[in-house]
Design a protein around this motif. Sequence first.
Motif, mmCIF file in Angstrom:
data_model
loop_
_atom_site.group_PDB
_atom_site.id
_atom_site.type_symbol
_atom_site.label_atom_id
_atom_site.label_comp_id
_atom_site.label_asym_id
_atom_site.label_seq_id
_atom_site.Cartn_x
_atom_site.Cartn_y
_atom_site.Cartn_z
ATOM 1 N N LYS A 1 0.830 -1.205 0.000
ATOM 2 C CA LYS A 1 0.000 0.000 0.000
ATOM 3 C C LYS A 1 0.868 1.259 0.000
ATOM 4 C CE LYS A 1 -4.048 -1.984 2.352
ATOM 5 N NZ LYS A 1 -4.877 -1.960 3.583
ATOM 6 N N ALA B 1 0.815 4.065 -2.928
ATOM 7 C CA ALA B 1 0.446 5.445 -2.582
ATOM 8 C C ALA B 1 1.524 6.429 -2.980
ATOM 9 C CB ALA B 1 0.158 5.536 -1.091
ATOM 10 N N LYS B 2 2.793 6.055 -2.797
ATOM 11 C CA LYS B 2 3.895 6.974 -3.077
ATOM 12 C C LYS B 2 4.184 7.116 -4.565
ATOM 13 C CE LYS B 2 8.794 7.812 -2.057
ATOM 14 N NZ LYS B 2 9.988 7.358 -1.295
ATOM 15 N N PRO C 1 -2.609 8.114 -4.566
ATOM 16 C CA PRO C 1 -3.291 7.832 -3.297
ATOM 17 C C PRO C 1 -4.663 7.204 -3.455
ATOM 18 C CG PRO C 1 -3.447 10.160 -3.841
ATOM 19 C CD PRO C 1 -2.571 9.550 -4.890
ATOM 20 N N ASN C 2 -5.214 7.251 -4.658
ATOM 21 C CA ASN C 2 -6.581 6.744 -4.850
ATOM 22 C C ASN C 2 -6.607 5.449 -5.656
ATOM 23 O OD1 ASN C 2 -7.886 9.021 -3.559
ATOM 24 N ND2 ASN C 2 -7.253 10.211 -5.359
#
Length: 454
Positions: A231, A235-236, A240-241
């Motif tokens: 995750k 995200a990075k 983020p979605n």
Amino acid sequence: MEQPPSVEVAAPPGTGTATAPGTATTLDDAPLNRFHLKITALTFGANFSDGYHLGIIGIALTLIAPQMHLGPAWQGLLGASALIGIFAGSIVLGWAADRWGRQLLYTLDFLLIAVASVAQFFVTGPTELFVLRLLIGFGIGADYALGPTLVAEFCPRRYRGGFLASLTAMWTIGYIAAYFIGNYVIGFGGDSWRWLLASSALPAVFVLLMRIGTPESPRWLISKGRIEEAKAVVAKHIGPNIDISSLLTRGQAEESYDYRELFRRRYRRNTLFGVLYYNCQVIPYFAIYTFLPVVMERVGLADEEFLSNGLLNLFLLLGGLIGLWFVARFTRRGFLITSFFVMALALGVIGVWPHAPTMLLFPLFLVFTFTMSASSNLDQVYPPELFPTQVRSSGVGLLNGLSRVGSAIGTFLLPMSLSAFGFSASMITLTALLVLGAVVSLAWAPETKELQLD
């Protein structure tokens, strides 16, 4: 001919359409960003280096052989040394990457290539050079397993085929660069071959430095139960979605695979298809282009070496670049089958009618060259799409490694075949391999263009 049902290696495809900002989307349908471009660009290094390394050794040997008093056996071993290393590196480190991860090996393989490339400058005999080129091949082979795997596992499926195909185009660019740079450098004579071989360290060092900080594949992390790490990576680097819940469901449902899974019932057909089509494609390619002067003599262009080599290199480049559009435009299966038939027709006429006018034979050879270069783009596209995450790197490594065995065998046997059976019979034999590739593809090639990877 009706396509047989393919072995299921991924979930049914989604729409692949873009989503509105703030709306969750899957990893396969994520918007394209700079990280996707970076991970693809960094993987160019292995393919460029492979083309460059295989291209410069033949040129360098024109000076090495008389200086070191090498016979045919040593020249053959030095010419094939990188291929042997690629075979070992692809299989061994492809398996290792499935067990222990892609990230660290993805960086260390180019450290090996860079160090061994520089060390070529200081060799004093053929044994040292042979060992160093084995190590270079080992590093390149590792990257053949790791690079396409990472690109496939990170990039959106809408762009996956084009990005993977561009890796093969870089091989062609590396090979062409070796031809022009090599002939220029070797013209200085003396120990210029040392500078030529050591020049391969330049792209290796650049790629090595740029790869520092590359993250681990989130799909591999999920397959090992390291969900929070996956995750964080998504995200990075992706956004983020991004919704990875479908990957969590599939990853938790799958057992931990070992190398033998490639040969068990579920994936056996994909493995056999990959090995057979890949070898049916690369054996004629490497055999013919290793002994290109002989072929050029037979089609009546022995006295026009500069013109013929220039046109062939141009068609190699055009095939590689236009082939990127073919991969994006057509289905994987349809492109592969059509390419095999076109190549078989062009080479078959040359084999059956070797004494035809040069004005017929040379255009046919240009068609063969263009189509071979274009269809070779699939060599980095198909393998990662044939296998699940748990054995993807192993599968990609196996297919790449065995393709180099086929290439080495074909290159070794062609001069003996030319001597024993003649040009016509040799070209017909290579044509038969292309026909076999078409038949295998008709029977077993799955359509993977829109597959959602696990």
